[in-house]
Scaffold this motif. Structure first.
Motif, short mmCIF file in Angstrom:
data_model
loop_
_atom_site.label_atom_id
_atom_site.label_comp_id
_atom_site.label_asym_id
_atom_site.label_seq_id
_atom_site.Cartn_x
_atom_site.Cartn_y
_atom_site.Cartn_z
N UNK A 16 45.12 42.38 56.68
CA UNK A 16 45.09 42.93 55.23
C UNK A 16 43.86 43.02 54.68
N UNK A 17 42.97 42.18 54.49
CA UNK A 17 41.78 42.26 54.00
C UNK A 17 40.98 43.09 54.65
N UNK A 18 40.98 43.23 55.90
CA UNK A 18 39.97 44.24 56.61
C UNK A 18 40.33 45.70 56.21
N UNK A 19 41.48 46.01 55.58
CA UNK A 19 41.76 47.28 55.32
C UNK A 19 41.18 47.84 53.80
N UNK A 20 40.69 46.93 53.13
CA UNK A 20 40.22 47.19 51.79
C UNK A 20 38.87 47.52 51.84
N UNK A 21 38.42 48.70 51.33
CA UNK A 21 37.09 49.11 51.52
C UNK A 21 36.06 48.36 50.56
N UNK A 22 36.57 48.42 49.34
CA UNK A 22 35.74 47.90 48.27
C UNK A 22 35.56 46.69 48.33
N UNK A 23 34.18 46.28 47.60
CA UNK A 23 33.57 44.73 47.92
C UNK A 23 34.04 43.88 46.90
N UNK A 24 34.84 44.14 45.73
CA UNK A 24 35.28 43.40 44.68
C UNK A 24 36.46 43.93 43.96
N UNK A 25 37.02 42.99 43.18
CA UNK A 25 38.44 43.36 42.67
C UNK A 25 38.32 44.60 41.76
N UNK A 123 46.92 44.93 35.30
CA UNK A 123 46.61 44.64 34.20
C UNK A 123 46.06 42.88 34.55
N UNK A 124 46.91 42.22 34.94
CA UNK A 124 46.68 40.82 35.54
C UNK A 124 45.33 40.74 36.15
N UNK A 125 45.08 41.38 37.15
CA UNK A 125 43.58 41.41 37.72
C UNK A 125 42.65 41.50 36.79
N UNK A 126 42.83 42.80 35.94
CA UNK A 126 41.68 43.06 34.84
C UNK A 126 41.37 41.79 34.08
N UNK A 127 42.47 41.19 33.76
CA UNK A 127 42.29 39.86 32.77
C UNK A 127 41.70 38.89 33.43
N UNK A 128 41.64 38.53 34.67
CA UNK A 128 41.03 37.39 35.32
C UNK A 128 39.34 37.47 35.21
N UNK A 129 38.83 36.30 35.14
CA UNK A 129 37.38 36.16 35.24
C UNK A 129 37.05 35.77 36.60
N UNK A 130 35.95 35.56 36.94
CA UNK A 130 35.43 35.33 38.09
C UNK A 130 35.62 33.95 38.42
N UNK A 131 35.66 33.06 37.47
CA UNK A 131 36.08 31.62 37.71
C UNK A 131 37.62 31.56 38.17
N UNK A 132 38.32 32.44 37.59
CA UNK A 132 39.74 32.23 37.84
C UNK A 132 40.04 33.09 39.16
N UNK A 133 39.17 33.97 39.41
CA UNK A 133 39.34 34.71 40.93
C UNK A 133 38.98 33.62 42.12
N UNK A 134 37.91 32.80 41.41
CA UNK A 134 37.62 32.04 42.67
C UNK A 134 38.36 30.73 42.82
N UNK A 135 39.25 30.61 41.92
CA UNK A 135 40.15 29.38 41.94
C UNK A 135 41.02 29.45 43.26
N UNK A 149 43.77 36.84 47.35
CA UNK A 149 45.16 37.20 47.28
C UNK A 149 45.20 38.56 46.65
N UNK A 150 44.15 39.08 45.78
CA UNK A 150 43.93 40.34 45.19
C UNK A 150 43.73 41.42 46.57
N UNK A 151 42.93 40.92 47.44
CA UNK A 151 42.44 41.84 48.61
C UNK A 151 43.66 41.99 49.32
N UNK A 152 44.46 40.78 49.69
CA UNK A 152 45.63 40.77 50.37
C UNK A 152 46.61 41.92 49.67
N UNK A 153 46.97 41.69 48.66
CA UNK A 153 47.85 42.74 48.04
C UNK A 153 47.69 44.11 48.42
N UNK A 154 46.36 44.49 48.00
CA UNK A 154 45.93 46.00 48.20
C UNK A 154 45.87 46.32 49.82
#
Length: 169
Positions: A16-25, A123-135, A149-154
């Motif tokens: 799944x992650x390999x299908x996402x072209x972007x480099x960040x959330x 909206x949840x993803x927009x609200x998360x800090x880098x620290x939260x994303x790295x948790x 998990x954000x990359x997996x979702x997309x």
């Protein structure tokens, strides 16, 4: 926060992650979210109950699967972001599908729910800090970051988009 590293998720999720072209959330949300949503919302009503082979899901079943899986993955993501170390159990997608009764729903209602869920996730993803994303938490017996998990979702949405384009349309 950059793309997840290989030790940020279990090997199964590389598909799944390999299908996402972007480099960040942030870039996923800016460039990939709307086209994915548009694709699924524009699936033709005439194909709602179509199966490309016996025993395969209809487009209604597939859309319900996307909804269910995103809910599970967002729950895992939220728990990781909130530093909940309690392991997340795996889930049986086939059991979910068999018990979802997507065939009893209108295609329109599934699309409405899909869009509402996508907005909530974004909206949840927009609200998360880098620290939260790295948790990280434990999902399917593997250390998994909220970012992964954000990359997996997309990536999961894109994976099924490819299948729909190849086999349903």
């Amino acid at each position: 926060m950059p793309r997840p590293l290989a030790n940020d998720y279990g090997p199964y999720f590389e598909t799944y992650i390999s299908k996402v072209k972007s480099n960040d959330v942030k870039t996923i949300l800016e460039q990939e979210a709307a086209p994915i949503e548009t694709f699924y919302l524009n699936l033709p009503e005439a194909k709602a109950d179509y199966r490309y082979a016996e025993g395969k899901w209809t487009l209604k079943d597939l859309l319900q699967h996307l909804i269910d899986t995103e809910r599970v993955m967002v729950y895992r993501l939220l728990r990781a972001a909130r530093k909940d170390a309690t392991p997340n159990a795996s889930f049986d997608e086939n059991s979910f599908a068999a018990n979802a009764m997507a065939d009893k729903r209108s295609f329109h209602s599934l699309k409405e729910e899909f869009l509402a869920l996508r907005k909530s996730t974004n909206l949840l993803l927009q609200s998360l800090t880098e620290e939260q994303l790295s948790s990280a938490g434990i999902s399917s017996n593997h250390r998994t970051t909220a970012n992964a998990l954000a990359f997996i979702i997309f990536g999961h949405l894109k994976h099924h988009q490819n299948i729909v384009e190849e086999r349903y349309l």
